[in-house]
Write a protein that holds these residues in place. Structure first.
Motif, PDB file in Angstrom:
ATOM      1  N   PHE A 176       0.764  -1.077  -0.038  1.00  0.00           N
ATOM      2  CA  PHE A 176       0.036  -0.022   0.015  1.00  0.00           C
ATOM      3  C   PHE A 176       0.715   1.313  -0.130  1.00  0.00           C
ATOM      4  O   PHE A 176       0.207   2.378   0.007  1.00  0.00           O
ATOM      5  CB  PHE A 176      -1.095  -0.005   1.336  1.00  0.00           C
ATOM      6  N   GLY A 185       0.022   3.164  -3.292  1.00  0.00           N
ATOM      7  CA  GLY A 185      -1.158   3.147  -3.332  1.00  0.00           C
ATOM      8  C   GLY A 185      -2.010   4.770  -3.524  1.00  0.00           C
ATOM      9  O   GLY A 185      -1.368   5.658  -3.092  1.00  0.00           O
ATOM     10  N   ASP A 212      -8.087   5.516  -3.066  1.00  0.00           N
ATOM     11  CA  ASP A 212      -8.420   3.917  -3.266  1.00  0.00           C
ATOM     12  C   ASP A 212      -8.253   3.694  -1.672  1.00  0.00           C
ATOM     13  O   ASP A 212      -9.015   2.907  -1.040  1.00  0.00           O
ATOM     14  CB  ASP A 212      -7.651   3.369  -4.251  1.00  0.00           C
ATOM     15  N   LEU A 213      -7.190   4.230  -1.031  1.00  0.00           N
ATOM     16  CA  LEU A 213      -6.999   3.598   0.211  1.00  0.00           C
ATOM     17  C   LEU A 213      -8.031   4.105   1.244  1.00  0.00           C
ATOM     18  O   LEU A 213      -8.216   3.392   2.165  1.00  0.00           O
ATOM     19  CB  LEU A 213      -5.463   4.275   0.580  1.00  0.00           C
ATOM     20  N   ARG A 214      -8.463   5.320   1.143  1.00  0.00           N
ATOM     21  CA  ARG A 214      -9.505   5.710   1.974  1.00  0.00           C
ATOM     22  C   ARG A 214     -10.882   5.036   1.786  1.00  0.00           C
ATOM     23  O   ARG A 214     -11.302   4.706   2.642  1.00  0.00           O
ATOM     24  CB  ARG A 214      -9.729   7.366   1.615  1.00  0.00           C
ATOM     25  N   LEU A 263     -10.728   1.864   0.905  1.00  0.00           N
ATOM     26  CA  LEU A 263     -10.468   0.532   1.527  1.00  0.00           C
ATOM     27  C   LEU A 263     -10.618   0.452   2.957  1.00  0.00           C
ATOM     28  O   LEU A 263     -11.173  -0.433   3.422  1.00  0.00           O
ATOM     29  CB  LEU A 263      -9.089   0.119   1.147  1.00  0.00           C
TER      30      LEU A 263
END
Length: 62
Positions: A40, A43, A47-49, A51
């Motif tokens: 990650f 990343g 997208d990470l938020r 997820l």
């Protein structure tokens, strides 16, 4: 692994890891965490938020 008869039910065993087993488990946990972090690092923030939001929702579900 140390094995001991369960005094509450003599048909069962209580398993306890040896010091070597604890060391190996600790190394595996560290490597897994490192691999997770590495995946990650590059990343996309959005997208990470998402997820993180999905994970929080999933873990809060009954």
């Amino acid at each position: 692994m140390a094995r001991q008869v369960d005094p509450g039910n003599r048909r069962n065993y209580i398993l306890r890891p040896t010091s070597q087993g604890r060391r190996i488990a600790g190394e595996a946990e560290r490597r897994g965490g490192d691999a997770f972090t590495e995946r990650f690092l590059d990343g996309d923030v959005a997208d990470l938020r998402r997820l993180a939001e999905y994970s929080a929702r999933y873990n809060a579900a009954d």
